[in-house]
Design a protein around this motif. Structure first.
Motif, PDB file in Angstrom:
ATOM      1  N   PRO A  79      21.930  -2.984  -9.374  1.00  0.00           N
ATOM      2  CA  PRO A  79      21.860  -1.676  -8.713  1.00  0.00           C
ATOM      3  C   PRO A  79      20.677  -0.860  -9.239  1.00  0.00           C
ATOM      4  N   GLY A  80      19.923  -0.266  -8.324  1.00  0.00           N
ATOM      5  CA  GLY A  80      18.796   0.567  -8.711  1.00  0.00           C
ATOM      6  C   GLY A  80      17.483  -0.177  -8.809  1.00  0.00           C
ATOM      7  N   TYR A  81      17.528  -1.513  -8.665  1.00  0.00           N
ATOM      8  CA  TYR A  81      16.305  -2.315  -8.781  1.00  0.00           C
ATOM      9  C   TYR A  81      16.164  -3.239  -7.565  1.00  0.00           C
ATOM     10  N   GLN A  82      14.954  -3.325  -7.076  1.00  0.00           N
ATOM     11  CA  GLN A  82      14.659  -4.250  -5.977  1.00  0.00           C
ATOM     12  C   GLN A  82      13.826  -5.393  -6.538  1.00  0.00           C
ATOM     13  N   ILE A  83      14.405  -6.592  -6.523  1.00  0.00           N
ATOM     14  CA  ILE A  83      13.709  -7.748  -7.096  1.00  0.00           C
ATOM     15  C   ILE A  83      12.503  -8.110  -6.240  1.00  0.00           C
ATOM     16  N   ILE A  84      11.358  -8.311  -6.892  1.00  0.00           N
ATOM     17  CA  ILE A  84      10.134  -8.694  -6.186  1.00  0.00           C
ATOM     18  C   ILE A  84       9.937 -10.205  -6.254  1.00  0.00           C
ATOM     19  N   GLU A  85       9.895 -10.736  -7.452  1.00  0.00           N
ATOM     20  CA  GLU A  85       9.708 -12.186  -7.612  1.00  0.00           C
ATOM     21  C   GLU A  85      10.048 -12.591  -9.031  1.00  0.00           C
ATOM     22  N   ILE A  99      13.790   1.650  -8.220  1.00  0.00           N
ATOM     23  CA  ILE A  99      13.766   2.465  -7.003  1.00  0.00           C
ATOM     24  C   ILE A  99      13.701   3.958  -7.311  1.00  0.00           C
ATOM     25  N   SER A 100      14.461   4.438  -8.274  1.00  0.00           N
ATOM     26  CA  SER A 100      14.526   5.873  -8.544  1.00  0.00           C
ATOM     27  C   SER A 100      13.186   6.459  -8.968  1.00  0.00           C
ATOM     28  N   LEU A 101      12.414   5.694  -9.721  1.00  0.00           N
ATOM     29  CA  LEU A 101      11.127   6.190 -10.225  1.00  0.00           C
ATOM     30  C   LEU A 101       9.935   5.570  -9.499  1.00  0.00           C
ATOM     31  N   GLU A 102      10.218   4.688  -8.557  1.00  0.00           N
ATOM     32  CA  GLU A 102       9.176   4.036  -7.763  1.00  0.00           C
ATOM     33  C   GLU A 102       8.100   3.411  -8.656  1.00  0.00           C
TER      34      GLU A 102
END
Length: 636
Positions: A18-24, A40-43
């Motif tokens: 939660p709160g993180y979008q996995i890139i690779e 995500i919260s701090l971009e």
């Protein structure tokens, strides 16, 4: 062995956090998977280290992973990649979140450049040494896998140490290898002999060896023992083999740089540099165009993985100004008068004697000039020490931190006391510019130095040499931070072991006590945390009633109720920043442990505050015979 592998070799699904979008996923090690993600919260882009399921299934390994991550999160140093969060997945798998560093690994840079200019390599090693020195002092951190993959270079060769999944914390009473499963941790081409032999006495000297191996590769372009494909053979070579003299590969390599490499890669930890600070200072001297310090005029190079062409080549090619006189206890020899009948026959005539005298005077003047120019070892110009006191106190959000006085008792004292060599040299401390001043200023500087650095070398004529040695070590234990006093004692014992009149058996017993003792903060922290109830205590003159909930990473965690009756607040108290008397007052409210490391530590704290009666009773009650020789000196 632990080594980073390319991401293509793993095929596990991306973790859901939660709160993180996995890139690779871009890498993995034997214990963890490494993912790039967007917070995500701090971009912002971050790096996730997620423990592998098979490792996470071992609760001890999982807890150790979190404990190391928590300790590293408190290491606020420009040469460390910052840990910014620690948590667990829904299935209980722990992970840590690291800042994203724009740059390339040293591996990628070496792939392009093959090898570095020796001054550039020395500058990189200098930054690695500063970071590892700070981490060791902060929490007993050892990396155990220093190599090109774990060093990042950003713009301007800014150095960042990363990859903490094989790190360990060296703490009293704990086995740093407990969670290794009997396996050798590290990478064969950079692993120290003691790391390969899985010695429980492993400490920061292992990282020093690995950093020396990295230094060798940056200067020569050759991975240590890189020509050997059998990894077991490489492990064997690290213990008993040698690497080619760097100057036979790159003839322009400075003798001083070879000397530093050779000491960093000594086979025995005891023969490497005593402290990271010594490495820092020698590297700074080389970068400034000056030679490193040689331990003594009769220096014998250690048995090292770095082979040097010709016996003592590295030492012999260093300027004589770099040599430090070996500290010895000054003996009081009786002068026998030779009867006139037994005197040798007359020598040369008056003219010959006058010419000889003129030659001796000229030589003495030259030697004196050289000593004034190069005698004193400068304190390393590092900002880390100055900022340690403010950065060493960490407070969680909404938690008040009880701070001690600006002059801490045991963990971070003044920069003038920061290095054992600068404050214990047998010679007067001269400012490099003092040679241009008048004789009175030089004499004043010498007097100030010898007044603040008593040593066995300054023994008073007629005083027993063993008694003088004990007085010097007692003075160091009383006036210096404990870790520096231990370093002073170690050097004093080692450098005087051949001196007549020294009781070697007694010295060995005292040394065993010193190296067995845990730090004051750990002794006090564990004693308070294991004692029930509340107690009155004082920090920096502020009194309150403290109820302990835990002790972790050098901090007492609990509730502090002010004496004015206002509500208690959650606090974290950095024990190392308490004054010795405050520590002593607090330790009196706890029961003494049966653990010898704790008992010795408690005895040394009693010695530090000068409680002569308390010290004598404690030593006798707990049968600490190793410390009995100090009974006559405590409190005086």
């Amino acid at each position: 062995m632990s080594d980073t592998q390319p991401a293509e070799r793993a095929s596990s699904a991306a973790p859901a956090i939660p709160g993180y979008q996995i890139i690779e996923k871009y890498a993995e090690t034997s214990r963890a998977e490494v993912w790039s993600a967007l917070q995500i919260s701090l971009e912002r882009t971050v790096t996730l280290w997620v423990l592998k399921h098979e490792s996470a299934a071992d609760h001890g390994v999982a807890d150790h992973f979190e404990r190391v991550a928590r300790a590293v999160s408190r290491i606020r140093h420009p040469n460390f990649v910052q840990v910014i969060d620690i948590s667990r997945l829904q299935d209980g798998t722990p992970y840590m979140v690291l800042e994203n560093v724009e740059g390339a690994s040293l591996t990628a840079t070496l792939h392009v450049d093959r090898r570095f200019d020796q001054k550039r390599a020395a500058a990189i090693v200098l930054e690695i040494a500063k970071g590892l020195d700070f981490a060791w002092k902060q929490c007993g951190f050892i990396h155990r896998n220093i190599k090109p993959d774990t060093i990042l270079l950003s713009a301007g060769d800014a150095v960042k140490i990363t990859n903490y999944n094989t790190a360990a914390l060296v703490r009293p009473g704990e086995n740093p290898l407990a969670y290794d499963g009997g396996m050798v941790v590290g990478t064969p081409n950079y692993a120290s002999p003691e790391q390969i032999e899985c010695l429980r006495t492993i400490d920061f000297h292992s990282d020093m060896y690995s950093t020396g191996a990295l230094f060798y590769q940056m200067v020569t372009g050759l991975m240590p023992f890189g020509g050997e494909s059998d990894q077991m053979k490489v492990l064997d070579l690290q213990r008993s083999g040698t690497l080619e003299d760097p100057r036979s590969i790159v003839p322009t390599v400075l003798p001083g740089i070879v000397h530093i490499m050779q000491r960093m890669m000594a086979k025995s930890p005891e023969e490497r540099y005593a402290w990271w600070q010594d490495v820092v200072e020698d590297l700074q001297r080389v970068l400034a165009g000056r030679p490193p310090y040689i331990p003594s005029g009769s220096y014998v190079a250690p048995l090292s993985t770095i082979a040097v062409s010709g016996a003592g080549a590295a030492a012999s090619e260093v300027s004589p100004g770099a040599a430090k006189p070996k500290r010895r206890i000054r003996q009081t020899a009786s002068v026998s008068q030779t009867p006139s009948s037994a005197r040798p026959a007359a020598g040369p005539g008056c003219l010959g004697r006058l010419l000889g005298l003129a030659f001796v005077v000229a030589v003495c003047a030259f030697v004196a000039h050289q000593r004034i120019q190069s005698l004193e070892r400068p304190v390393a110009a590092s900002g880390d020490q100055a900022t340690l006191s403010s950065e060493s106190v960490s407070a969680a959000p909404d938690v008040e931190t009880v701070d001690a006085a600006e002059q801490p008792a045991d963990a971070a004292e003044s920069a003038a006391d920061a290095t054992d060599e600068s404050s214990t040299s047998a010679e007067p401390a001269l400012d490099p510019a003092a040679g241009e001043g008048d004789a009175a200023s030089i004499a004043a500087s010498a007097a100030a130095s010898t007044a603040t650095a008593p040593s066995a070398t300054d023994a008073v004529p007629g005083v027993d040499v063993q008694e003088q040695l004990l007085k010097d070590i007692h003075e160091a234990l009383k006036t210096r931070p404990f870790s520096e006093a231990v370093a002073f004692a170690k050097k004093t014992f080692k450098e005087n072991e051949a001196s007549p009149g020294v009781d070697l058996a007694e010295c060995r017993r005292i040394w065993d006590a010193l190296r067995t003792a845990c730090s004051f903060e750990d002794m006090l922290g564990h004693a308070v945390a294991s004692s029930h109830g509340s107690r009155k205590m004082s920090v920096a003159g502020e009194e309150f009633v403290f109820t302990t909930t835990a002790y972790a990473d050098g901090e007492l965690i609990g509730l502090a109720a002010p004496m004015d009756g206002t509500a208690a607040k959650p606090v974290r108290i950095k024990v190392a920043r308490m004054a010795p008397q405050e520590m002593y007052d607090l330790v009196l409210s706890t029961a003494a442990s049966t653990n010898r490391a704790d008992l010795f530590s408690r005895a040394f704290l009693i010695m530090k505050v000068g409680d002569a009666g308390g010290f004598s009773l404690f030593v006798e009650k707990h049968k600490l015979d190793e410390l009995a020789p100090f009974i006559d000196y405590v409190g005086k």
